[in-house]
Design a protein around this motif. Structure first.
Motif, mmCIF file in Angstrom:
data_model
loop_
_atom_site.group_PDB
_atom_site.id
_atom_site.type_symbol
_atom_site.label_atom_id
_atom_site.label_comp_id
_atom_site.label_asym_id
_atom_site.label_seq_id
_atom_site.Cartn_x
_atom_site.Cartn_y
_atom_site.Cartn_z
ATOM 1 N N ALA A 1 0.862 -1.065 0.055
ATOM 2 C CA ALA A 1 -0.187 0.056 -0.144
ATOM 3 C C ALA A 1 0.889 1.253 0.019
ATOM 4 N N ALA A 2 1.957 1.329 0.850
ATOM 5 C CA ALA A 2 3.019 2.468 0.915
ATOM 6 C C ALA A 2 3.421 2.688 -0.530
ATOM 7 N N LEU A 3 3.819 1.713 -1.230
ATOM 8 C CA LEU A 3 4.490 1.795 -2.780
ATOM 9 C C LEU A 3 3.666 2.221 -3.576
ATOM 10 N N THR A 4 2.130 1.525 -3.769
ATOM 11 C CA THR A 4 1.411 2.062 -4.698
ATOM 12 C C THR A 4 0.525 3.259 -4.519
ATOM 13 N N SER A 5 0.590 3.585 -3.114
ATOM 14 C CA SER A 5 -0.280 5.007 -2.786
ATOM 15 C C SER A 5 0.693 6.087 -3.249
ATOM 16 N N GLY A 6 1.908 5.976 -3.252
ATOM 17 C CA GLY A 6 2.703 7.169 -3.501
ATOM 18 C C GLY A 6 3.209 7.605 -2.211
ATOM 19 N N THR A 7 3.072 6.906 -1.184
ATOM 20 C CA THR A 7 3.662 7.359 0.345
ATOM 21 C C THR A 7 4.927 7.151 0.039
ATOM 22 N N VAL A 8 5.752 5.894 -0.174
ATOM 23 C CA VAL A 8 7.112 5.831 -0.482
ATOM 24 C C VAL A 8 7.775 6.955 -1.342
ATOM 25 N N ALA A 9 7.239 7.112 -2.296
ATOM 26 C CA ALA A 9 7.843 8.042 -3.554
ATOM 27 C C ALA A 9 7.726 9.674 -2.633
ATOM 28 N N LYS A 10 6.668 9.776 -2.016
ATOM 29 C CA LYS A 10 6.714 11.312 -1.103
ATOM 30 C C LYS A 10 7.768 11.284 -0.307
ATOM 31 N N LEU A 11 7.942 10.269 0.502
ATOM 32 C CA LEU A 11 8.950 10.229 1.501
ATOM 33 C C LEU A 11 10.227 10.574 1.184
ATOM 34 N N VAL A 12 10.659 9.685 -0.080
ATOM 35 C CA VAL A 12 12.132 9.609 -0.701
ATOM 36 C C VAL A 12 12.238 11.046 -1.458
ATOM 37 N N ALA A 13 11.235 11.568 -1.980
ATOM 38 C CA ALA A 13 11.409 12.778 -2.724
ATOM 39 C C ALA A 13 11.908 13.815 -1.780
ATOM 40 N N ASP A 14 10.899 13.939 -0.705
ATOM 41 C CA ASP A 14 11.073 14.966 0.293
ATOM 42 C C ASP A 14 12.575 14.842 0.878
ATOM 43 N N GLY A 15 12.981 13.464 1.247
ATOM 44 C CA GLY A 15 14.286 13.341 1.406
ATOM 45 C C GLY A 15 15.496 13.734 0.546
ATOM 46 N N TRP A 16 15.374 13.597 -0.818
ATOM 47 C CA TRP A 16 16.113 13.891 -1.710
ATOM 48 C C TRP A 16 16.176 15.521 -2.001
ATOM 49 N N THR A 17 15.034 16.111 -1.670
ATOM 50 C CA THR A 17 14.966 17.510 -1.841
ATOM 51 C C THR A 17 15.876 18.320 -0.754
ATOM 52 N N GLU A 18 15.650 17.734 0.457
ATOM 53 C CA GLU A 18 16.548 18.407 1.385
ATOM 54 C C GLU A 18 18.113 17.854 1.181
ATOM 55 N N ARG A 19 18.403 16.946 0.636
ATOM 56 C CA ARG A 19 19.745 16.352 0.403
ATOM 57 C C ARG A 19 20.172 17.360 -0.679
ATOM 58 N N GLU A 20 19.299 17.551 -1.744
ATOM 59 C CA GLU A 20 19.644 18.305 -3.047
ATOM 60 C C GLU A 20 20.053 19.710 -2.515
ATOM 61 N N ARG A 21 19.350 20.178 -1.603
ATOM 62 C CA ARG A 21 19.437 21.555 -1.108
ATOM 63 C C ARG A 21 20.851 21.757 -0.636
ATOM 64 N N ASN A 22 21.435 20.796 0.217
ATOM 65 C CA ASN A 22 22.891 20.785 0.732
ATOM 66 C C ASN A 22 23.662 20.504 -0.143
ATOM 67 N N LEU A 23 23.435 19.776 -1.289
ATOM 68 C CA LEU A 23 24.561 19.770 -2.347
ATOM 69 C C LEU A 23 24.465 20.964 -3.176
ATOM 70 N N ALA A 24 23.307 21.503 -3.467
ATOM 71 C CA ALA A 24 23.562 22.862 -4.256
ATOM 72 C C ALA A 24 24.214 23.956 -3.545
ATOM 73 N N ARG A 25 24.315 23.812 -2.068
ATOM 74 C CA ARG A 25 24.980 24.827 -1.315
ATOM 75 C C ARG A 25 26.372 24.514 -1.036
#
Length: 634
Positions: A412-436
């Motif tokens: 359910a977590a995978l097909t509902s998009g919950t997993v995608a949102k969690l990892v995307a939010d995590g990447w956004t934070e990491r990407e921000r630190n990489l960009a700086r």
């Protein structure tokens, strides 16, 4: 040289006065001279943990320690599992033989399929050619086939039979992982329920017939590549394993037998202690799940396979990837991995050649044979830092696991998009630190080399090989019964590397790199530090610096943009004047290396358009400059 016995050592220790955490903190506060302790000496992880500069017995977690033994690790070391992904089965066979002769102990075949390039296999004959000359009763074979896993497992089983090997003589792993395949590739040949039922069925048959073969993989690399942090990675792993246990139970296997069918696989990044703690936490979590299922966890040690993280592999200055792989390998060895795949240093730019595969093998072999990492069980055990970190990872992952289970489980977590949102939010934070450049990448965002010889790797045209596959095999690859948007795949350096690629294309098209005029003001003592900073800063975006000591040289340089470099003192005296001279000489945009402080308004009025400094929005600035110079589109 005299040998010191324990009594002598204890006597030596008595010469040092006892101290306390409070005394240490008092000394630290004096040394910091008013600077905030939390900001200077602690660090926040992507999991929300606050890492301290020192750990003592007071920080040790309560309760029993995590199990430390792996599933198959012996006194000879862990399994050196070399990945093969060349498109041509005949070339794969040559590489496998070479690798086994020179230190590898098992084979991992990445099967070609939509979205994942690997060895093109459509029949048992193809697989036979890929493993020609390999004694399959002596060499374990593992498969990475994604949505094609069931068919690939059948082909391997058929090949074992064709070669006359008894079911008890062969070993390996089919690595059937429908959740992982769906996450990475976005499709399955049947419904998710049907895929789980097939997983249970083949696991039941394999358990009965092949005692040394594992059917199921719990591979979290797709989530890690998409941006998952260590706690999320652990939670997804355990939630997936629970779903697979249920599927195997439904097929008639007892929990203990089902657990023996699972191989856990995870990616490790380049933080040594976090990698060690992750593996230790995984064993603790799995033991807890087995105990809750009524199984003796000590009798069923977790089988842990580790791969060096693809997201950490850089496509620039690829030699640095050897160091990254060494760090990950060390963490895997100390953390207790049972098998390990080290990605070759040039894997981000193409297929590895023989030298790159050799380095990947030897990284492991040296750490076993010369450093002896495998000779001590859980060598990090007892470190207050590692114990605390392992405990915090396990505790937080357990909380997330419980939430996933309450919401319907991993499917359910995978097909509902919950997993995608969690990892995307995590990447956004990491990407921000990489960009700086808060998170720096050597050779990419830090210390880039514009004159480096670009690595290319081996190029393979798979289309002729794919065209030879029979229609039935091809149709089973592309007809989907379950579909979803696959998780994104990221590499840490992708933002900066895209600018470097654009710079190379600009060079090929125009005969010169995009450049910025660097005006060094004052003496070398005044400008060297910031000149070096500016050169590295712009080079990270593929922009070459043209140094000069006079604004009058601007027009001859052929540049359109400029950057000022000097000390704060010289800036106060010369920055506005230098900016005016450059503007009159035709500079379209001027930057100053350093923070402007209270001078920003006056300097902007004088013609300075922007400022570059540690912690700024580096990637955004470089993209803006590249767009202004016509290297990329605005």
């Amino acid at each position: 040289m005299p040998v010191l016995d324990n009594e002598t050592l204890m006597a030596l220790a008595e010469e040092f006065p006892e101290t306390s955490r409070d005394a240490w903190m008092a000394a630290v506060e004096t040394a910091l001279k008013g600077a905030p302790f939390e900001k200077v000496l602690t660090r926040q992880t992507y999991e929300g943990l606050r890492l301290q500069p020192i750990y003592t017995a007071e920080d040790a977690p309560a309760g029993r320690a995590a199990p430390v033994a792996g599933g198959s690790r012996t006194e000879t070391g862990w399994d050196v599992r070399q990945m093969q992904a060349h498109g041509d089965p005949a070339e794969v066979a040559k590489a496998v033989r070479q690798d086994l002769e020179r230190g590898a102990t098992s084979v991992l075949l990445r099967i070609d399929r939509p979205g994942v390039e690997g060895v093109v296999i459509g029949s048992a004959e193809d697989l036979d050619r890929a493993l020609e000359g390999i004694h399959l009763n002596m060499v374990p074979v593992a498969l990475d086939a994604g949505a094609y896993a069931l068919r690939a497992a059948a082909l391997l089983n058929e090949l074992w039979s064709r070669r006359g090997h008894g079911a008890g003589d062969v070993s390996g792993s089919f690595r059937i992982d429908p959740f992982g395949a769906l996450a990475r590739e976005g499709w399955l040949p049947g419904t998710l329920d049907a895929s789980l039922a097939e997983l249970g069925g083949i696991a039941s048959r394999t358990a009965a017939s092949h005692p040394n073969v594992r059917t199921v993989a719990v591979d979290t690399a797709p989530y890690y590549e998409a941006g998952a942090n260590e706690v999320q990675d652990l939670a997804f792993s355990m939630a997936t394993a629970i779903a697979y246990l249920r599927a195997m139970e439904a097929a008639g296997l007892e929990v203990a037998a089902a657990a023996r069918q699972i191989e856990f696989s995870c990616a490790l990044g380049v933080d040594v202690f976090q990698g060690i703690a992750k593996l230790r936490a995984a064993r603790r979590l799995w033991a807890r799940i087995l105990e809750a299922s009524g199984v003796d966890a000590a009798a069923l040690p977790m089988m842990q396979h580790v791969v060096t993280a693809e997201r950490a592999i850089a496509g620039r200055d690829v030699w640095v990837n050897m160091l990254r792989a060494t760090v990950s390998t060390f963490a895997a060895g100390v953390g207790g991995a049972d098998s390990l795949t080290v990605l070759p240093y040039d894997s981000a730019v193409g297929l590895p050649d023989g030298f790159a595969r050799r380095i990947a093998r030897n990284t492991q072999i040296i750490l076993m044979e010369e450093s002896g990492l495998h000779r001590v069980a859980d060598p990090a055990g007892g470190s207050w830092y590692v114990e605390r970190l392992s405990d915090e990872y396990a505790s937080r992952a357990w909380e997330l696991l419980q939430q996933i289970e309450r919401d319907g489980g991993m499917a359910a977590a995978l097909t509902s998009g919950t997993v995608a949102k969690l990892v995307a939010d995590g990447w956004t934070e990491r990407e921000r630190n990489l960009a700086r450049r808060k998170d720096e990448l050597t050779g990419v965002s830090a210390f880039p080399n514009l004159q480096e010889e670009t690595a290319t790797g081996l190029a393979v045209d798979r289309e002729p090989l794919r065209a030879k596959l029979d229609a039935d095999a091809w149709s089973k690859r592309v007809e989907a019964g379950t579909e979803m948007e696959p998780l994104a795949r990221h590499r840490l350096g992708e933002g900066f590397e895209a600018l470097r690629d654009a710079s190379d294309a600009f060079l090929a098209q125009t005969g010169k790199r995009p450049a910025i005029f660097q005006l060094n003001i004052g003496t070398p003592a005044d400008y060297t530090a910031r000149a070096t900073f500016a050169q590295n800063y712009f080079a990270a975006g593929g922009i070459e610096s043209v140094p000069a000591g006079d604004a009058g040289e601007f027009q001859a340089s052929g540049c359109r943009f400029a950057v000022l470099c000097s000390s704060d003192k010289i800036y106060g005296e010369e920055a506005a004047k230098a900016a005016g001279n450059l503007k009159r000489a035709g500079a379209e945009r001027i930057f100053l290396a350093g923070r402007p402080g209270d001078n920003e308004a006056a300097w902007r009025e004088a013609g300075i358009d922007g400022f570059i400094f540690v912690g700024d929005q580096t990637l955004a600035t470089l993209r803006d400059v590249a767009a202004g110079l016509g290297v990329i589109e605005q």
